[in-house]
Design a protein around this motif. Structure first.
Motif, PDB file in Angstrom:
ATOM      1  N   THR A  10       0.851  -1.163  -0.076  1.00 29.64           N
ATOM      2  CA  THR A  10       0.096   0.079   0.144  1.00 29.64           C
ATOM      3  C   THR A  10       0.877   1.502   0.011  1.00 29.64           C
ATOM      4  O   THR A  10       0.545   2.082  -0.685  1.00 29.64           O
ATOM      5  N   ARG A  14       1.230   4.165  -3.032  1.00 28.09           N
ATOM      6  CA  ARG A  14       0.982   5.646  -2.528  1.00 28.09           C
ATOM      7  C   ARG A  14       2.194   6.596  -3.152  1.00 28.09           C
ATOM      8  O   ARG A  14       2.044   7.719  -2.984  1.00 28.09           O
ATOM      9  N   SER A  21      -4.571  13.364  -1.360  1.00 25.32           N
ATOM     10  CA  SER A  21      -5.689  12.170  -1.279  1.00 25.32           C
ATOM     11  C   SER A  21      -4.965  11.339  -0.452  1.00 25.32           C
ATOM     12  O   SER A  21      -5.752  10.176   0.038  1.00 25.32           O
ATOM     13  N   SER A  22      -3.949  11.464   0.481  1.00 28.97           N
ATOM     14  CA  SER A  22      -3.212  10.304   0.962  1.00 28.97           C
ATOM     15  C   SER A  22      -2.233  10.676   1.978  1.00 28.97           C
ATOM     16  O   SER A  22      -1.374  11.509   1.936  1.00 28.97           O
ATOM     17  N   THR A  24       0.202   8.869   3.357  1.00 30.76           N
ATOM     18  CA  THR A  24       1.391   8.182   3.109  1.00 30.76           C
ATOM     19  C   THR A  24       1.957   9.045   1.976  1.00 30.76           C
ATOM     20  O   THR A  24       3.184   9.338   2.140  1.00 30.76           O
TER      21      THR A  24
END
Length: 103
Positions: A10, A14, A21-22, A24
């Protein structure tokens, strides 16, 4: 696939994501130095909880440490597989002998 494998995958996915949006992606966009700093902060928090003896808080902080370790590794293009291979290489070797072999 283990939980750590899924988490590492994951995090790798990213790397090119929009930082908005994230979490990470936002960490990775700040660069390896910031990722290392965040890992250090989380490690200190885990140490504090270990000293206090609060098992639940230590468990939570240890999860944060593992996550931030994987983010820091990803920031420097080191994979979980590479780290696990190094651990496999060391398996069965005395810690004293292993450290002496590092030179």
């Amino acid at each position: 696939m283990t939980t750590l494998d899924r988490l590492a995958a994951t995090i790798a996915a990213r790397k090119g994501a929009d930082p908005e949006s994230s979490w990470t992606a936002k960490l990775l966009a700040k660069g390896p130095e910031k990722c290392a700093e965040k890992f250090g902060e989380e490690a200190v928090e885990a140490i504090i909880e270990a000293v206090k003896g609060d098992r639940a808080r230590l468990t939570s902080e240890a999860a944060d440490v593992l996550y931030h370790l994987l983010v820091m590794l990803a920031a420097r293009d080191v994979t979980l597989a590479e780290v696990l291979a190094e651990l496999d290489r060391r398996e069965g070797v005395s810690g004293i002998a292993e450290k002496a072999g590092r030179g």
